[in-house]
Structure formats: structure tokens, C-alpha cells
Design a protein around this motif. Structure first.
Motif, PDB file in Angstrom:
ATOM      1  N   ARG A 196      -2.992 -48.143 -20.259  1.00 14.55           N
ATOM      2  CA  ARG A 196      -1.781 -48.342 -21.059  1.00 14.55           C
ATOM      3  C   ARG A 196      -1.973 -47.507 -22.310  1.00 14.55           C
ATOM      4  N   GLY A 197      -1.258 -46.382 -22.384  1.00 11.71           N
ATOM      5  CA  GLY A 197      -1.550 -45.419 -23.434  1.00 11.71           C
ATOM      6  C   GLY A 197      -2.937 -44.850 -23.190  1.00 11.71           C
ATOM      7  N   THR A 198      -3.849 -45.009 -24.141  1.00 15.74           N
ATOM      8  CA  THR A 198      -5.224 -44.535 -23.973  1.00 15.74           C
ATOM      9  C   THR A 198      -6.197 -45.669 -23.669  1.00 15.74           C
ATOM     10  N   THR A 199      -5.685 -46.882 -23.496  1.00 14.65           N
ATOM     11  CA  THR A 199      -6.538 -48.049 -23.274  1.00 14.65           C
ATOM     12  C   THR A 199      -6.587 -48.409 -21.796  1.00 14.65           C
ATOM     13  N   LYS A 200      -7.796 -48.510 -21.253  1.00 11.45           N
ATOM     14  CA  LYS A 200      -7.923 -48.934 -19.856  1.00 11.45           C
ATOM     15  C   LYS A 200      -7.655 -50.431 -19.757  1.00 11.45           C
ATOM     16  N   VAL A 201      -6.700 -50.791 -18.880  1.00 11.55           N
ATOM     17  CA  VAL A 201      -6.304 -52.195 -18.785  1.00 11.55           C
ATOM     18  C   VAL A 201      -6.602 -52.802 -17.424  1.00 11.55           C
ATOM     19  N   LYS A 202      -6.782 -51.973 -16.404  1.00 17.53           N
ATOM     20  CA  LYS A 202      -7.057 -52.486 -15.061  1.00 17.53           C
ATOM     21  C   LYS A 202      -7.967 -51.528 -14.321  1.00 17.53           C
ATOM     22  N   SER A 260      10.439 -56.991 -24.550  1.00 17.42           N
ATOM     23  CA  SER A 260      11.277 -55.983 -25.232  1.00 17.42           C
ATOM     24  C   SER A 260      10.447 -54.853 -25.822  1.00 17.42           C
ATOM     25  N   THR A 261       9.460 -54.381 -25.042  1.00 21.11           N
ATOM     26  CA  THR A 261       8.552 -53.352 -25.533  1.00 21.11           C
ATOM     27  C   THR A 261       8.428 -52.229 -24.516  1.00 21.11           C
ATOM     28  N   ALA A 262       8.428 -50.986 -25.008  1.00 21.57           N
ATOM     29  CA  ALA A 262       8.262 -49.818 -24.138  1.00 21.57           C
ATOM     30  C   ALA A 262       6.777 -49.506 -23.979  1.00 21.57           C
ATOM     31  N   TYR A 263       6.365 -49.254 -22.736  1.00 22.80           N
ATOM     32  CA  TYR A 263       4.969 -48.937 -22.439  1.00 22.80           C
ATOM     33  C   TYR A 263       4.896 -47.666 -21.596  1.00 22.80           C
ATOM     34  N   ALA A 264       3.749 -46.991 -21.690  1.00 22.44           N
ATOM     35  CA  ALA A 264       3.477 -45.808 -20.859  1.00 22.44           C
ATOM     36  C   ALA A 264       2.146 -46.037 -20.144  1.00 22.44           C
ATOM     37  N   PHE A 265       2.135 -45.815 -18.826  1.00 26.49           N
ATOM     38  CA  PHE A 265       0.956 -46.057 -18.015  1.00 26.49           C
ATOM     39  C   PHE A 265       0.535 -44.781 -17.287  1.00 26.49           C
ATOM     40  N   SER A 266      -0.764 -44.615 -17.107  1.00 24.94           N
ATOM     41  CA  SER A 266      -1.303 -43.523 -16.309  1.00 24.94           C
ATOM     42  C   SER A 266      -2.453 -44.055 -15.470  1.00 24.94           C
TER      43      SER A 266
END
Length: 338
Positions: free
Chosen positions: A71-77, A94-100
Motif C-alpha cells: 500500500r504505497g511503499t508499505t508492505k501490507v500482505k 472514504s480514503t483513496a489507496y494505491a496498491f502494487s
């Protein structure tokens, strides 16, 4: 074989073109290649506090042992290499997120991040403990030997349906947005009987009862060389070149995958030249259902040979199978096709 770099050109009418670059495995300098960036990453809000992230299998040598989701630059999974989806939870409404997504191979090499997929969680529903209604009239059919197409009726909720979750037996395998009532499930085995159900979810994470079970048996045998997505590949694919004003153009035609069967219009395609993504096509107006055509600039030099194929982005946001591959040469007479 010579390759002429693709250059951006203006296109009239409703068809928009977007250049894209493939991300193949990179040489590590130590006798190996790091995994490629996963392709086809999608993200869809599952509730006010969760997002469902999916991606296609990445290539690598040796094989991929796990995927890392950021999530952004943070590894979440982090999930095993056999898994190509995950729910990211504990998010804010109500928040926009970007995943890679990044792939890691058996030697511990970590590939580059995928393109980012963006999703916005809906607003939280205060004191909502009523689940959506059960999805009705589920139906489905095989799409080749390794994929199935599913569709269902719209659920109702006292506020709104945020997403639909698809289950294979007792295992959740996919999720789509609350505005979608169809999905394509790929990566199945030929000659195998499957059972699918659908559940609706609202922004407060209330889940509906399961729909009736849809039982589908995939046909035995191969998928006709169209990859793991079987009948989701464009058919009747033909390629030719023509010359105009001193330049050469590549002319393509194809039939959209399973026209009239998929519950949704195919409006986006990806063209590959010599095995690498070259151009994305997006119809800004009404996309063709029976036959599609497209022509684009490939250079001014005659005698340049290229391999071309195409695939569609399906209504659920995943990529379908590739068409048959054609070989064309600028300045050569006659189309390449069946």
C-alpha cells in the motif's frame, strides 16, 4: 529480426490510444534473472475498510514462491506464489489507496513493483447491521477448458452493495465492485467439476446469504492454445500492413471474445509486438461487439517483420487470453491470418 519502435500518433474518432511498456525479468548480473513485475493488477473496494487486490501470474526463473502486496511503499500482505488475490483490511473509510505487487522467486530475488492499482473505500455506514439480500438467479458456463463465466442478479441493501464475493466451494476466490454482476474465473483445470456461489457485501462488512450454487464442468482437453483463459481470447485475429504517405501501418481485425456471452462490453485491449506490450486501445464511445478493427503506425522502413497478438480486458477487470499470434512484414502483400 528488426524492430521499429512504436511512436505515438493522433487517432480520430472514439478510439483512444495509450502507450504502455512491458516489464520483463531483469538480469541480476549473477547468472540469473529477477522475476518480472506482475501484470493485470486490479483493486476494488470490498467494504469501507477493505480492498480486494488481484493480479496475473508473474514469470520468473526459478518459479515464484510468494507475492508481496504494497500500500504505497508499505508492505501490507504476503501470500504464496500459488495465490493471486488478497483482501487488504483495516483501512480507513472514504480514503483513496494505491496498491502494487512484487514477486519473489525461490532464490530470494525480489522483482520490480507492478503498475499501481487505485481504489477508494466508500463511506462508513453508521450502526448498520443489516446484510444485503441474497444474489438471485446465478448462472454460468465454461469459457474454454480453463475458465468459466458467471453472472447473477443484483442484490439490494438498505444503503448500498459495496461488492460481490465469489466462492469456489467454501473458498473465496474473487471479488468485484457492487456495480458489477458478472465475472470470469480463470486458472481452472480441464475436465473438472466446479461449484460456485456469490455473496453480496455492504460498506459495513455485512455479508448476504450465499446464492444458489452454480455447477459447471470444464471441457476435457486443451484450451486451443489460447492460454489459461480459454474462451476469453479474441478470435478470427488477422493482421496486415499498408503504406500511406511514405509510412507503414499495421492493420488488425478480430472478433471480441465470446461476443454476446460475456455480460458486459469489451472496451479495452492490449496489443503485443514481439512478445512485449506495445499499445493499449480504449474505446471512448460504443465498443464493437461483433468485429473490431484497428490500424496504427509502425515506421517508414520496408521489410521489418514483427509478431503481433492481442488480448482483452474483461468486464471484471482481469485480462483474458491472447489471440493467435500473427507474423507480418512491412511492405509484404496479403494479410496474416487463418
Amino acid at each position: 529480426m528488426r524492430r521499429v519502435p512504436l511512436r505515438a500518433v493522433a487517432v480520430c474518432g472514439a478510439l483512444l490510444t495509450v502507450a504502455s511498456c512491458g516489464r520483463g525479468g531483469q538480469d541480476t548480473g549473477a547468472g540469473g534473472r529477477i522475476p518480472a513485475a506482475p501484470a493485470g493488477v486490479t483493486a476494488a473496494a470490498g467494504s469501507a475498510t477493505s480492498v480486494h487486490v488481484m493480479w496475473n501470474r508473474a514469470s520468473g526463473d526459478p518459479g515464484i514462491v510468494r507475492y508481496e502486496v504494497y500500500r504505497g511503499t508499505t508492505k501490507v500482505k504476503e501470500v504464496p506464489g500459488s495465490q493471486h488475490m488478497v483482501d487488504v483490511t483495516r483501512l480507513k473509510p472514504s480514503t483513496a489507496y494505491a496498491f502494487s505487487v512484487r514477486a519473489r522467486d525461490a532464490d530470494g530475488r525480489l522483482g520490480p513493483p507492478s503498475e499501481r492499482a487505485r481504489a477508494t473505500t466508500p463511506a462508513a455506514a453508521a450502526a448498520d447491521d443489516r446484510p444485503p439480500s441474497r444474489p438471485e438467479r446465478p448462472r454460468g458456463e465454461a469459457a474454454g477448458s480453463r475458465a468459466v463465466q458467471l453472472s447473477w442478479g443484483t442484490s439490494t441493501d438498505d444503503r448500498s452493495v459495496a461488492s460481490y464475493d465469489l466462492y469456489q466451494g467454501a473458498t473465496k476466490i474473487h471479488s468485484v465492485g457492487g456495480g458489477q454482476t458478472a465475472a470470469v474465473v480463470t486458472g481452472l483445470r480441464p475436465g473438472t467439476r466446479y461449484a460456485f456461489t456469490v455473496r453480496a457485501r455492504d460498506a459495513a462488512d455485512n455479508v448476504s446469504p450465499a446464492s444458489e450454487t452454480v455447477r459447471i464442468t470444464t471441457p476435457a482437453g486443451s484450451d486451443g492454445g489460447q492460454g489459461t483463459s480459454g474462451g476469453t481470447a479474441p478470435t478470427g485475429f488477422r493482421a496486415a500492413t499498408h503504406r500511406a504517405d511514405g509510412a507503414y501501418y499495421l492493420d488488425l481485425s478480430w472478433v471480441p471474445p465470446n461476443a454476446g456471452m460475456i455480460d458486459g462490453v469489451i472496451s479495452e485491449y492490449q496489443i503485443q509486438l514481439d512478445g512485449q506490450p506495445a499499445t493499449s486501445l480504449v474505446w471512448g464511445g460504443t465498443a464493437p461487439r461483433d468485429k473490431a478493427t484497428y490500424s496504427f503506425y509502425v515506421g517508414r522502413e520496408a521489410g521489418v517483420t514483427q509478431r503481433v497478438r492481442i488480448r482483452a480486458k474483461l468486464p471484471d477487470g482481469t485480462w483474458g487470453g491472447f489471440s493467435a499470434e500473427r507474423t507480418v512484414t512491412t511492405g509484404a502483400a496479403g494479410p496474416a491470418g487463418p
